[in-house]
Design a protein around this motif. Structure first.
Motif, PDB file in Angstrom:
ATOM      1  N   MET A 269      47.317  46.742  38.360  1.00  0.00           N
ATOM      2  CA  MET A 269      47.746  46.276  39.678  1.00  0.00           C
ATOM      3  C   MET A 269      47.814  44.750  39.716  1.00  0.00           C
ATOM      4  O   MET A 269      48.813  44.160  40.138  1.00  0.00           O
ATOM      5  N   ASN A 270      46.747  44.090  39.284  1.00  0.00           N
ATOM      6  CA  ASN A 270      46.733  42.626  39.279  1.00  0.00           C
ATOM      7  C   ASN A 270      47.771  42.065  38.321  1.00  0.00           C
ATOM      8  O   ASN A 270      48.378  41.025  38.588  1.00  0.00           O
ATOM      9  N   GLY A 271      47.975  42.755  37.188  1.00  0.00           N
ATOM     10  CA  GLY A 271      49.004  42.324  36.248  1.00  0.00           C
ATOM     11  C   GLY A 271      50.378  42.294  36.883  1.00  0.00           C
ATOM     12  O   GLY A 271      51.224  41.475  36.526  1.00  0.00           O
ATOM     13  N   GLY A 272      50.601  43.195  37.860  1.00  0.00           N
ATOM     14  CA  GLY A 272      51.861  43.236  38.596  1.00  0.00           C
ATOM     15  C   GLY A 272      51.844  42.418  39.865  1.00  0.00           C
ATOM     16  O   GLY A 272      52.693  42.622  40.750  1.00  0.00           O
ATOM     17  N   ASP A 273      50.864  41.505  39.980  1.00  0.00           N
ATOM     18  CA  ASP A 273      50.754  40.595  41.126  1.00  0.00           C
ATOM     19  C   ASP A 273      50.544  41.352  42.437  1.00  0.00           C
ATOM     20  O   ASP A 273      51.099  40.998  43.476  1.00  0.00           O
ATOM     21  N   THR A 274      49.724  42.396  42.401  1.00  0.00           N
ATOM     22  CA  THR A 274      49.353  43.134  43.609  1.00  0.00           C
ATOM     23  C   THR A 274      47.833  43.264  43.651  1.00  0.00           C
ATOM     24  O   THR A 274      47.193  43.467  42.624  1.00  0.00           O
ATOM     25  N   TYR A 275      47.270  43.196  44.868  1.00  0.00           N
ATOM     26  CA  TYR A 275      45.820  43.077  45.010  1.00  0.00           C
ATOM     27  C   TYR A 275      45.317  43.938  46.170  1.00  0.00           C
ATOM     28  O   TYR A 275      46.047  44.195  47.133  1.00  0.00           O
ATOM     29  N   VAL A 276      44.072  44.351  46.068  1.00  0.00           N
ATOM     30  CA  VAL A 276      43.428  45.080  47.161  1.00  0.00           C
ATOM     31  C   VAL A 276      43.328  44.177  48.384  1.00  0.00           C
ATOM     32  O   VAL A 276      43.471  44.626  49.522  1.00  0.00           O
ATOM     33  N   ARG A 441      43.853  34.373  33.763  1.00  0.00           N
ATOM     34  CA  ARG A 441      42.797  35.169  34.382  1.00  0.00           C
ATOM     35  C   ARG A 441      42.829  35.081  35.908  1.00  0.00           C
ATOM     36  O   ARG A 441      43.060  34.011  36.474  1.00  0.00           O
ATOM     37  N   VAL A 442      42.597  36.220  36.550  1.00  0.00           N
ATOM     38  CA  VAL A 442      42.573  36.295  38.011  1.00  0.00           C
ATOM     39  C   VAL A 442      41.389  37.151  38.450  1.00  0.00           C
ATOM     40  O   VAL A 442      40.825  37.921  37.674  1.00  0.00           O
ATOM     41  N   LEU A 443      41.016  36.984  39.711  1.00  0.00           N
ATOM     42  CA  LEU A 443      40.014  37.837  40.365  1.00  0.00           C
ATOM     43  C   LEU A 443      40.635  38.394  41.637  1.00  0.00           C
ATOM     44  O   LEU A 443      41.319  37.670  42.362  1.00  0.00           O
ATOM     45  N   ASP A 444      40.418  39.667  41.903  1.00  0.00           N
ATOM     46  CA  ASP A 444      40.905  40.314  43.127  1.00  0.00           C
ATOM     47  C   ASP A 444      39.781  40.280  44.159  1.00  0.00           C
ATOM     48  O   ASP A 444      38.751  40.938  43.992  1.00  0.00           O
ATOM     49  N   ILE A 445      39.961  39.503  45.232  1.00  0.00           N
ATOM     50  CA  ILE A 445      38.910  39.367  46.237  1.00  0.00           C
ATOM     51  C   ILE A 445      38.571  40.709  46.871  1.00  0.00           C
ATOM     52  O   ILE A 445      37.429  40.954  47.278  1.00  0.00           O
ATOM     53  N   GLY A 446      39.540  41.625  46.937  1.00  0.00           N
ATOM     54  CA  GLY A 446      39.271  42.941  47.493  1.00  0.00           C
ATOM     55  C   GLY A 446      38.374  43.782  46.614  1.00  0.00           C
ATOM     56  O   GLY A 446      37.569  44.584  47.102  1.00  0.00           O
ATOM     57  N   VAL A 447      38.477  43.597  45.293  1.00  0.00           N
ATOM     58  CA  VAL A 447      37.590  44.299  44.364  1.00  0.00           C
ATOM     59  C   VAL A 447      36.218  43.648  44.361  1.00  0.00           C
ATOM     60  O   VAL A 447      35.188  44.320  44.292  1.00  0.00           O
TER      61      VAL A 447
END
Length: 496
Positions: A269-276, A441-447
């Motif tokens: 999901m994050n790889g596709g630029d989508t986030y919780v 590297r990214v972090l999903d704030i929703g996760v």
């Protein structure tokens, strides 16, 4: 005091590593762009990759700095990058011990590490210490476990540490921006530890299988051209699957095109630029799981990973031993692609398989950048107690700034330049992929915040091939928004 001779030797070794990298024209290491920012502490000349701090003094008066660390519900001490009992010929352990000696001899301080059984125990320890008045300690907590502490006001605003310069390359700017609410920063990753780096998602692939199937092995060129997408991965995964024993059933005795964990859902999901969840201009989280873009991409990801003829979910096949399943199948030439975390990559050194390293795929070629998530169940961040006094904040900030800086100087080169880029990456193209992955590297704030357990429920959908993302988002939307509102109100009242 004289600095330990081994430390001086290690500094020279670091210089040799970076000099070699420059000679062969390798890409810059992650965060090098930030070296040119205002107030940088990087030295010049031939020592350009050795960093120094701008702390006002280097005498901490014999203070002991305590760290409570959260393990994975085991007695095994996982935060080996924080504290060492002594030299044991493991390069990273010995580098950690060298930094320890440096801190003791140069800064006049001690380091103590007390492992906690799990994140819940570590969080409770912090709350107990706050209530008892204890101040001079930090907690290394898994990043998806610190929300409740922030919501209860038990965390210190890291921006109040007077001598921590979080713009420096030895601090992780991505975690600094993500682990904040309303521009108050409560958690940070950086080169004082390695667990955040070990949690970085990566895809590995078997070049031998690619050759056996006469598949065109141009994946590195495809990545460089921006064409490494989820559709391409899905097509390769289908071609890589095979019924090896001829029993007309594809199972763990056969070959799969792709091996995943349930956690992999977030990575794709994050790889596709989508986030919780994302954040608005006021740095307040916004629940985005139900957005059309997110739901549509989730369907595309699920269509790929629910194809049980080409994809194996190791959490289903191996219960909680997911890592062991993927590692053993990859070693046995039963996986074309496998999702892994960077901390598992050194295991590849023992294999005779020709393998390659890839970032997580994009949603499509129009997407500008690749994105590789830092797994929130695996990574740790540093948090501090809310009752830290001005005096303790003064000394703790000096300690942390120097501790992170020397982690960059002493430990990071051994881990990144030697272990990952020389011993794991097999060629210059793989080394370039390591740079790309770590730069992405990214972090999903929703996760990270996992309000009302919604992120866990989302990834657990993979255990039953559930595709009801819209239904899940609607069921949790009100609960999540209430928790976000409560947190924002509390921070506004308590920190402003």
């Amino acid at each position: 005091m004289k600095i330990n001779q081994r430390i001086l030797t290690l500094f020279l070794a670091c210089l040799m590593v970076f000099a070699l990298s420059a000679c062969i024209g390798e890409a810059n290491t992650p965060s090098d762009d930030s070296n040119n920012s205002t107030g940088t502490s990087e030295t010049s000349g031939e020592d350009k990759n050795i960093f120094t701090t701008n702390v006002p003094e280097k005498n901490l008066g014999g203070r002991t700095f305590m760290f409570y660390s959260a393990n994975w519900a085991s007695d095994v001490l996982e935060d080996y990058e924080i504290f060492s009992e002594g030299y044991n010929e493991d390069p990273i352990n010995d580098a950690v011990y060298d930094r320890q000696i440096y801190m003791e001899e140069t800064m006049d301080c001690k380091i103590n590490l007390l492992p906690q059984y799990n994140s819940e125990t570590a969080a409770q320890t912090l709350m107990d210490c706050v209530q008892s008045g204890e101040q001079n300690f930090g907690v290394l907590l898994r990043v998806n476990k610190f929300f409740s502490l922030a919501a209860e006001g038990d965390l210190y605003n890291l921006d109040d540490l007077p001598y921590c310069d979080f713009s420096q390359p030895y601090w992780d700017d991505n975690s600094y921006e993500t682990l904040s609410v309303m521009n108050y920063h409560f958690g940070i990753c950086g080169d004082f530890m390695l667990r955040d780096k070990n949690a970085t998602s990566v895809l590995i692939y078997n070049k031998d299988i690619m050759a056996d199937l006469d598949l065109e092995d141009n994946l590195y060129s495809l990545v460089d051209a921006g064409g490494w997408t989820i559709e391409v991965l899905s097509q390769y995964a289908k071609k890589g699957s095979a019924d090896l024993n001829g029993d007309l059933v594809i199972d763990t005795n056969d070959r799969f095109g792709l091996g995943i964990w349930r956690d992999s859902l977030f990575s794709f999901m994050n790889g596709g630029d989508t986030y919780v969840a994302e954040k608005n201009e006021e740095d307040i989280p916004i629940f985005t799981l139900g957005d059309e873009k997110v739901v549509n991409y989730a369907q595309r990801v699920m269509e790929m990973i629910y194809d049980t003829d080409s994809v194996i979910n190791a959490h289903i096949a191996g219960n909680e031993n997911a890592g062991g399943v993927l590692e053993s199948m990859f070693q046995a030439n039963q996986l074309l692609f496998a999702w892994q975390k960077a901390g598992s990559l050194p295991l590849l050194r023992e294999t005779e398989i020709e393998y390659g390293l890839l970032p997580m795929p994009k949603a499509d070629e129009k997407q500008e950048d690749y994105a590789c998530d830092m797994n929130a169940w695996e990574a740790s961040c540093l948090i501090l107690p809310s009752n830290l006094s001005d005096e303790e904040a003064y000394y703790f900030s000096i300690f942390l700034e120097e501790f992170a800086c020397q982690g960059r100087n002493m430990i990071y080169p051994v881990y990144y330049e030697i272990l990952l880029k020389q011993k794991v990456a097999l060629d210059s193209e793989s080394q370039a992929m390591v740079d790309l992955i770590f730069d992405s590297r990214v972090l999903d704030i929703g996760v990270v915040f996992n309000w009302s357990d919604v992120a866990y429920r989302f990834c657990y959908m993979t255990m039953s091939s559930d595709t009801g993302v819209t239904s899940l988002a609607k069921a949790y939307e009100q609960l999540v928004n209430k928790e976000i509102e409560r947190l924002s109100d509390f921070i506004l009242d308590s920190y402003s």
